[in-house]
Scaffold this motif. Sequence first.
Motif, PDB file in Angstrom:
ATOM      1  N   THR A   3      54.443  44.751  50.546  1.00 34.61           N
ATOM      2  CA  THR A   3      54.115  46.160  50.703  1.00 34.61           C
ATOM      3  C   THR A   3      55.022  46.709  51.802  1.00 34.61           C
ATOM      4  O   THR A   3      55.440  45.967  52.691  1.00 34.61           O
ATOM      5  CB  THR A   3      52.625  46.290  51.100  1.00 34.61           C
ATOM      6  N   ALA A   4      55.329  47.992  51.775  1.00 35.61           N
ATOM      7  CA  ALA A   4      56.182  48.597  52.803  1.00 35.61           C
ATOM      8  C   ALA A   4      55.579  48.337  54.188  1.00 35.61           C
ATOM      9  O   ALA A   4      54.410  48.654  54.416  1.00 35.61           O
ATOM     10  CB  ALA A   4      56.320  50.092  52.563  1.00 35.61           C
ATOM     11  N   PRO A   5      56.349  47.742  55.089  1.00 33.90           N
ATOM     12  CA  PRO A   5      55.814  47.359  56.403  1.00 33.90           C
ATOM     13  C   PRO A   5      55.146  48.500  57.162  1.00 33.90           C
ATOM     14  O   PRO A   5      54.093  48.299  57.782  1.00 33.90           O
ATOM     15  CB  PRO A   5      57.042  46.848  57.160  1.00 33.90           C
ATOM     16  N   GLN A   6      55.713  49.703  57.121  1.00 30.58           N
ATOM     17  CA  GLN A   6      55.151  50.808  57.885  1.00 30.58           C
ATOM     18  C   GLN A   6      53.764  51.210  57.405  1.00 30.58           C
ATOM     19  O   GLN A   6      52.997  51.793  58.164  1.00 30.58           O
ATOM     20  CB  GLN A   6      56.105  52.017  57.893  1.00 30.58           C
ATOM     21  N   THR A   7      53.397  50.884  56.167  1.00 25.95           N
ATOM     22  CA  THR A   7      52.066  51.250  55.666  1.00 25.95           C
ATOM     23  C   THR A   7      50.984  50.287  56.134  1.00 25.95           C
ATOM     24  O   THR A   7      49.799  50.582  56.001  1.00 25.95           O
ATOM     25  CB  THR A   7      52.041  51.320  54.121  1.00 25.95           C
ATOM     26  N   VAL A   8      51.388  49.138  56.673  1.00 29.28           N
ATOM     27  CA  VAL A   8      50.397  48.146  57.124  1.00 29.28           C
ATOM     28  C   VAL A   8      50.553  47.810  58.612  1.00 29.28           C
ATOM     29  O   VAL A   8      50.017  46.814  59.089  1.00 29.28           O
ATOM     30  CB  VAL A   8      50.458  46.855  56.266  1.00 29.28           C
ATOM     31  N   GLY A   9      51.282  48.653  59.320  1.00 28.17           N
ATOM     32  CA  GLY A   9      51.403  48.469  60.760  1.00 28.17           C
ATOM     33  C   GLY A   9      52.346  47.373  61.192  1.00 28.17           C
ATOM     34  O   GLY A   9      52.183  46.781  62.257  1.00 28.17           O
ATOM     35  N   THR A  21      49.853  45.733  43.937  1.00 24.85           N
ATOM     36  CA  THR A  21      49.441  45.375  42.575  1.00 24.85           C
ATOM     37  C   THR A  21      49.540  46.563  41.626  1.00 24.85           C
ATOM     38  O   THR A  21      49.328  46.406  40.430  1.00 24.85           O
ATOM     39  CB  THR A  21      47.982  44.878  42.542  1.00 24.85           C
ATOM     40  N   GLY A  22      49.815  47.742  42.174  1.00 27.54           N
ATOM     41  CA  GLY A  22      49.816  48.947  41.346  1.00 27.54           C
ATOM     42  C   GLY A  22      48.471  49.636  41.330  1.00 27.54           C
ATOM     43  O   GLY A  22      48.325  50.714  40.749  1.00 27.54           O
ATOM     44  N   GLU A  23      47.469  49.026  41.949  1.00 29.94           N
ATOM     45  CA  GLU A  23      46.137  49.622  42.032  1.00 29.94           C
ATOM     46  C   GLU A  23      45.852  49.980  43.481  1.00 29.94           C
ATOM     47  O   GLU A  23      46.080  49.168  44.388  1.00 29.94           O
ATOM     48  CB  GLU A  23      45.067  48.643  41.552  1.00 29.94           C
ATOM     49  N   GLN A  24      45.331  51.185  43.700  1.00 31.67           N
ATOM     50  CA  GLN A  24      45.007  51.607  45.052  1.00 31.67           C
ATOM     51  C   GLN A  24      43.895  50.719  45.622  1.00 31.67           C
ATOM     52  O   GLN A  24      42.916  50.403  44.944  1.00 31.67           O
ATOM     53  CB  GLN A  24      44.553  53.057  45.068  1.00 31.67           C
ATOM     54  N   GLY A  25      44.079  50.296  46.857  1.00 36.54           N
ATOM     55  CA  GLY A  25      43.066  49.482  47.519  1.00 36.54           C
ATOM     56  C   GLY A  25      43.048  48.027  47.093  1.00 36.54           C
ATOM     57  O   GLY A  25      42.115  47.302  47.406  1.00 36.54           O
ATOM     58  N   ARG A  26      44.104  47.590  46.398  1.00 39.51           N
ATOM     59  CA  ARG A  26      44.151  46.206  45.922  1.00 39.51           C
ATOM     60  C   ARG A  26      45.558  45.650  46.073  1.00 39.51           C
ATOM     61  O   ARG A  26      46.528  46.286  45.679  1.00 39.51           O
ATOM     62  CB  ARG A  26      43.724  46.148  44.472  1.00 39.51           C
ATOM     63  N   TRP A  27      45.638  44.438  46.630  1.00 38.25           N
ATOM     64  CA  TRP A  27      46.911  43.769  46.854  1.00 38.25           C
ATOM     65  C   TRP A  27      46.771  42.299  46.492  1.00 38.25           C
ATOM     66  O   TRP A  27      45.674  41.764  46.455  1.00 38.25           O
ATOM     67  CB  TRP A  27      47.325  43.838  48.333  1.00 38.25           C
ATOM     68  N   GLN A  28      47.884  41.653  46.276  1.00 41.35           N
ATOM     69  CA  GLN A  28      47.895  40.198  46.169  1.00 41.35           C
ATOM     70  C   GLN A  28      48.307  39.648  47.527  1.00 41.35           C
ATOM     71  O   GLN A  28      49.229  40.175  48.163  1.00 41.35           O
ATOM     72  CB  GLN A  28      48.868  39.712  45.094  1.00 41.35           C
ATOM     73  N   ALA A  77      33.859  32.215  53.055  1.00 42.62           N
ATOM     74  CA  ALA A  77      32.945  31.626  52.072  1.00 42.62           C
ATOM     75  C   ALA A  77      33.464  30.305  51.505  1.00 42.62           C
ATOM     76  O   ALA A  77      32.675  29.417  51.190  1.00 42.62           O
ATOM     77  CB  ALA A  77      32.687  32.614  50.940  1.00 42.62           C
ATOM     78  N   ARG A  78      34.763  30.194  51.334  1.00 39.71           N
ATOM     79  CA  ARG A  78      35.377  28.975  50.817  1.00 39.71           C
ATOM     80  C   ARG A  78      36.861  29.025  51.130  1.00 39.71           C
ATOM     81  O   ARG A  78      37.391  30.063  51.501  1.00 39.71           O
ATOM     82  CB  ARG A  78      35.127  28.800  49.320  1.00 39.71           C
ATOM     83  N   TYR A  79      37.522  27.903  50.988  1.00 41.09           N
ATOM     84  CA  TYR A  79      38.959  27.858  51.238  1.00 41.09           C
ATOM     85  C   TYR A  79      39.703  28.683  50.204  1.00 41.09           C
ATOM     86  O   TYR A  79      39.369  28.655  49.022  1.00 41.09           O
ATOM     87  CB  TYR A  79      39.489  26.420  51.171  1.00 41.09           C
ATOM     88  N   ALA A  80      40.718  29.400  50.654  1.00 43.78           N
ATOM     89  CA  ALA A  80      41.667  30.042  49.751  1.00 43.78           C
ATOM     90  C   ALA A  80      42.815  29.046  49.592  1.00 43.78           C
ATOM     91  O   ALA A  80      43.412  28.609  50.575  1.00 43.78           O
ATOM     92  CB  ALA A  80      42.162  31.360  50.324  1.00 43.78           C
ATOM     93  N   GLU A  81      43.085  28.668  48.360  1.00 42.63           N
ATOM     94  CA  GLU A  81      44.101  27.653  48.077  1.00 42.63           C
ATOM     95  C   GLU A  81      45.497  28.269  48.028  1.00 42.63           C
ATOM     96  O   GLU A  81      45.664  29.453  47.740  1.00 42.63           O
ATOM     97  CB  GLU A  81      43.783  26.942  46.767  1.00 42.63           C
ATOM     98  N   LEU A  82      46.491  27.465  48.289  1.00 38.23           N
ATOM     99  CA  LEU A  82      47.878  27.920  48.306  1.00 38.23           C
ATOM    100  C   LEU A  82      48.469  28.107  46.910  1.00 38.23           C
ATOM    101  O   LEU A  82      49.440  28.841  46.734  1.00 38.23           O
ATOM    102  CB  LEU A  82      48.758  26.930  49.087  1.00 38.23           C
ATOM    103  N   ASP A  83      47.896  27.450  45.906  1.00 38.54           N
ATOM    104  CA  ASP A  83      48.524  27.415  44.584  1.00 38.54           C
ATOM    105  C   ASP A  83      47.917  28.369  43.551  1.00 38.54           C
ATOM    106  O   ASP A  83      48.192  28.244  42.363  1.00 38.54           O
ATOM    107  CB  ASP A  83      48.504  25.992  44.038  1.00 38.54           C
ATOM    108  N   ALA A  84      47.102  29.331  44.001  1.00 38.48           N
ATOM    109  CA  ALA A  84      46.506  30.292  43.071  1.00 38.48           C
ATOM    110  C   ALA A  84      46.548  31.681  43.703  1.00 38.48           C
ATOM    111  O   ALA A  84      46.405  31.812  44.919  1.00 38.48           O
ATOM    112  CB  ALA A  84      45.065  29.895  42.744  1.00 38.48           C
ATOM    113  N   PRO A  85      46.739  32.723  42.880  1.00 37.27           N
ATOM    114  CA  PRO A  85      46.756  34.079  43.431  1.00 37.27           C
ATOM    115  C   PRO A  85      45.429  34.419  44.107  1.00 37.27           C
ATOM    116  O   PRO A  85      44.356  34.015  43.651  1.00 37.27           O
ATOM    117  CB  PRO A  85      46.967  34.971  42.208  1.00 37.27           C
ATOM    118  N   CYS A  86      45.525  35.160  45.189  1.00 37.11           N
ATOM    119  CA  CYS A  86      44.349  35.623  45.929  1.00 37.11           C
ATOM    120  C   CYS A  86      44.458  37.138  46.042  1.00 37.11           C
ATOM    121  O   CYS A  86      45.463  37.655  46.540  1.00 37.11           O
ATOM    122  CB  CYS A  86      44.307  34.973  47.311  1.00 37.11           C
TER     123      CYS A  86
END
Length: 128
Positions: A3-9, A21-28, A77-86
């Motif tokens: 994402t553009a750096p200036q939009t996330v500080g 992701t193309g959806e407002q309020g949602r990112w990978q 709640a649980r581990y986020a794994e490195l090999d799957a999209p989050c």
Amino acid sequence: APTAPQTVGRVSPTDVVLSPTGEQGRWQLRVDTRHPVLFEHPVDHVPGMMLLEAARQATAATLGSPTLPLRVASTFARYAELDAPCLIEARRLPGDGTAREDSVLVTAVQEGELTFSATVTAASPRTN
């Protein structure tokens, strides 16, 4: 792509942990295991510090201005794994109209399961 750096500080794209992701309020979640701070030692899952940074960045994007959190209440709640999209989702929480703060609920979901949630409270941009 980040994402553009200036939009996330952030200033540098290498420090951005969200991809559009193309959806407002949602990112990978953008996982770069070569990042010298977020991955300062080898791990087999997404570090909690990275999820907290994703929450901070999603809050900045949602509020429309770079901000530092005043408070963060989080649950892992649980581990986020490195090999799957989050997926990271954020939505502004309703306020009472008198507070000088804004709160954003940020969640991380991987393979249909909640991995992390945080309510991030920041100074309202209109009071800065």
